[in-house]
Design an enzyme around this catalytic site. Structure first.
Site, PDB file in Angstrom:
ATOM      1  CB  ILE A  14      -0.925  -0.014   1.252  1.00  0.00           C
ATOM      2  CG1 ILE A  14      -1.766  -1.294   1.276  1.00  0.00           C
ATOM      3  CG2 ILE A  14      -1.814   1.218   1.278  1.00  0.00           C
ATOM      4  CD1 ILE A  14      -2.444  -1.586   2.612  1.00  0.00           C
ATOM      5  CE1 TYR A 164      -0.745  -6.726  10.942  1.00  0.00           C
ATOM      6  CE2 TYR A 164      -3.031  -7.461  10.990  1.00  0.00           C
ATOM      7  CZ  TYR A 164      -2.045  -6.654  10.457  1.00  0.00           C
ATOM      8  OH  TYR A 164      -2.338  -5.766   9.454  1.00  0.00           O
TER       9      TYR A 164
HETATM   10  N1  NAP Z   1      -2.730  -6.013   3.405  1.00  0.00           N
HETATM   11  C1  NAP Z   1      -3.839  -5.976   4.139  1.00  0.00           C
HETATM   12  O1  NAP Z   1      -4.852  -6.670   3.883  1.00  0.00           O
HETATM   13  C2  NAP Z   1      -3.913  -5.056   5.325  1.00  0.00           C
HETATM   14  C3  NAP Z   1      -5.111  -5.030   6.067  1.00  0.00           C
HETATM   15  C4  NAP Z   1      -5.190  -4.188   7.180  1.00  0.00           C
HETATM   16  C5  NAP Z   1      -4.113  -3.403   7.532  1.00  0.00           C
HETATM   17  N2  NAP Z   1      -2.962  -3.443   6.802  1.00  0.00           N
HETATM   18  C6  NAP Z   1      -1.838  -2.587   7.228  1.00  0.00           C
HETATM   19  O2  NAP Z   1      -1.358  -1.836   6.133  1.00  0.00           O
HETATM   20  C7  NAP Z   1       0.022  -1.493   6.348  1.00  0.00           C
HETATM   21  C8  NAP Z   1       0.819  -1.776   5.084  1.00  0.00           C
HETATM   22  O3  NAP Z   1       0.777  -3.160   4.837  1.00  0.00           O
HETATM   23  P1  NAP Z   1       0.918  -3.816   3.387  1.00  0.00           P
HETATM   24  O4  NAP Z   1      -0.210  -4.761   3.249  1.00  0.00           O
HETATM   25  O5  NAP Z   1       1.151  -2.794   2.353  1.00  0.00           O
HETATM   26  O6  NAP Z   1       2.237  -4.717   3.646  1.00  0.00           O
HETATM   27  P2  NAP Z   1       3.651  -4.823   2.933  1.00  0.00           P
HETATM   28  O7  NAP Z   1       3.482  -4.950   1.457  1.00  0.00           O
HETATM   29  O8  NAP Z   1       4.347  -5.937   3.633  1.00  0.00           O
HETATM   30  O9  NAP Z   1       4.378  -3.441   3.271  1.00  0.00           O
HETATM   31  C9  NAP Z   1       4.824  -3.179   4.575  1.00  0.00           C
HETATM   32  C10 NAP Z   1       5.825  -2.052   4.580  1.00  0.00           C
HETATM   33  O10 NAP Z   1       6.295  -1.923   5.931  1.00  0.00           O
HETATM   34  C11 NAP Z   1       7.702  -2.055   5.963  1.00  0.00           C
HETATM   35  N3  NAP Z   1       8.188  -2.794   7.129  1.00  0.00           N
HETATM   36  C12 NAP Z   1       7.875  -4.050   7.516  1.00  0.00           C
HETATM   37  N4  NAP Z   1       8.595  -4.408   8.592  1.00  0.00           N
HETATM   38  C13 NAP Z   1       9.393  -3.353   8.878  1.00  0.00           C
HETATM   39  C14 NAP Z   1      10.375  -3.106   9.862  1.00  0.00           C
HETATM   40  N5  NAP Z   1      10.753  -4.026  10.778  1.00  0.00           N
HETATM   41  N6  NAP Z   1      11.003  -1.908   9.866  1.00  0.00           N
HETATM   42  C15 NAP Z   1      10.702  -0.972   8.947  1.00  0.00           C
HETATM   43  N7  NAP Z   1       9.785  -1.143   7.979  1.00  0.00           N
HETATM   44  C16 NAP Z   1       9.139  -2.327   7.952  1.00  0.00           C
HETATM   45  C17 NAP Z   1       8.050  -2.861   4.724  1.00  0.00           C
HETATM   46  O11 NAP Z   1       9.403  -2.589   4.395  1.00  0.00           O
HETATM   47  P3  NAP Z   1      10.345  -3.779   3.855  1.00  0.00           P
HETATM   48  O12 NAP Z   1       9.994  -3.880   2.383  1.00  0.00           O
HETATM   49  O13 NAP Z   1      11.703  -3.289   4.116  1.00  0.00           O
HETATM   50  O14 NAP Z   1       9.973  -5.008   4.629  1.00  0.00           O
HETATM   51  C18 NAP Z   1       7.056  -2.309   3.717  1.00  0.00           C
HETATM   52  O15 NAP Z   1       7.536  -1.116   3.154  1.00  0.00           O
HETATM   53  C19 NAP Z   1       0.465  -2.311   7.563  1.00  0.00           C
HETATM   54  O16 NAP Z   1       0.476  -1.487   8.704  1.00  0.00           O
HETATM   55  C20 NAP Z   1      -0.630  -3.369   7.707  1.00  0.00           C
HETATM   56  O17 NAP Z   1      -0.773  -3.795   9.029  1.00  0.00           O
HETATM   57  C21 NAP Z   1      -2.832  -4.258   5.693  1.00  0.00           C
END
Ligand code: NAP
Length: 298
Positions: A14, A164
């Site tokens: 995202i 989580y």
């Molecule tokens: N996907 C869903 O269905 C969903 C639903 C509800 C809420 N969310 C929330 O939306 C947000 C974005 O998630 P996403 O689905 O886009 O996931 P994603 O594709 O895994 O992206 C997560 C981002 O966070 C960074 N990150 C992860 N671990 C980290 C760490 N230890 N230190 C610094 N940066 C870190 C990652 O960087 P790296 O590339 O370096 O790992 C990446 O840029 C999250 O907060 C998640 O909880 C997602």
């Protein structure tokens, strides 16, 4: 002068799409991730789409609180204003792991790191008011519980999905307490559930049931991306809406399901739990419990 936003976790999912959409709105986008090469790619992607855009990548691992402090120091040194902070970075893990400080990894990355970063940047946001803090949560917070806060902090009886959910409940309690503490400063604080987006990297560390569940959800979403399912583009739109739209400018302390104001689980309204979480979090990251009053970096 263009508005400046700091967006965490923009190297995939995202955040990566939101970086481009924020640049499209004319904002200078400062963004973070752990991988320098991915950061360079995102910066090039944004510049290709919007050649006039300014922005900068900061490498930071949110499991390392010293690195979070360094990020806040660098942003404050590099830019004399900050119009929005978007706490998007997040992780989900199936196996228990703790940080060097002995805190369970999911709780540290998803809650304590944005807690620390927001409080360190609050003086800059206050000086730039009107300004906004937007924090990514999840509807899964409904399964969370922080009643036994110490066992959540230490990751006792660890289960990845529970950890989580607990961290995402913490995001809402944090947002509500922050909004109350920032009342009258011109800085708002809201949180958002972006919908279910099974195509991101969020579950790359998952195994077993979580992996099976999200693979099945990805399949369903690819056939019928409706109802609770959302595209990465739609989720990024919701983030951008909260960070920039006039409609959201004067809302604070609210929980959004994408662009709609919604109700969070009733436990997220518990003022005693809010206060307890704030005080414990401040202690864990080495800040005074009075933050964001004053300047913790002065
Ligand atoms: N996907 C869903 O269905 C969903 C639903 C509800 C809420 N969310 C929330 O939306 C947000 C974005 O998630 P996403 O689905 O886009 O996931 P994603 O594709 O895994 O992206 C997560 C981002 O966070 C960074 N990150 C992860 N671990 C980290 C760490 N230890 N230190 C610094 N940066 C870190 C990652 O960087 P790296 O590339 O370096 O790992 C990446 O840029 C999250 O907060 C998640 O909880 C997602």
């Amino acid at each position: 002068m263009s508005r400046i936003v700091l967006l965490t976790g923009a190297t995939s999912g995202i955040g990566r799409v939101a970086a481009r959409k924020l640049a499209e709105q004319g904002l200078t986008v400062l963004f973070t991730g752990r991988d320098r090469e991915a950061g360079r790619e995102v910066r090039s992607e944004v510049r290709r789409a919007h050649p006039e855009s300014d922005g900068e990548f900061y490498r930071v691992d949110f499991a390392d609180f010293d690195a979070v402090r360094e990020l806040a120091r660098e942003v404050r040194a590099d830019y004399d204003r900050l119009d929005a902070l978007v706490n998007n970075a997040g992780t989900s893990r199936s196996e228990r792991r703790t940080t060097e400080d002995g805190v369970e990894f999911t709780f540290a990355v998803n809650h304590l790191a944005p807690f620390l970063l927001t409080n360190l940047l609050a003086p800059r946001l206050r000086d730039s008011a009107p300004a906004r803090v937007v924090t990514m949560t999840s509807a899964l917070h409904e399964n969370g519980s922080l009643a036994d806060l110490e066992s959540v902090v230490r990751g006792e009886n660890f289960d990845g999905l529970d950890a989580y959910a607990d961290s995402k409940l913490a995001n809402i309690l944090f947002t509500r307490e922050l909004a109350a503490r920032l009342d009258g400063t011109g800085v708002t604080a809201n949180c958002v559930h972006p919908g279910w987006i099974p195509h991101t990297d969020l579950v790359r560390n998952a195994t077993g049931f979580s992996k099976l569940f999200t693979s099945a959800a990805a399949l369903v979403a690819s056939v019928a991306p409706i109802g609770p399912f959302e595209s990465v583009e739609g989720a990024a739109d919701a983030l951008v809406y909260l960070a920039t739209s006039d409609a959201a400018a004067n809302v604070s302390g609210a929980y959004f399901d994408r662009r709609e104001r919604s109700s969070a689980a009733s436990v997220a309204d518990d003022p005693e739990l809010r206060r307890r979480l704030w005080e414990r979090s401040a202690k864990l990251v080495g800040l005074p419990a009075s933050v964001p009053e004053g300047d913790p970096m002065a």
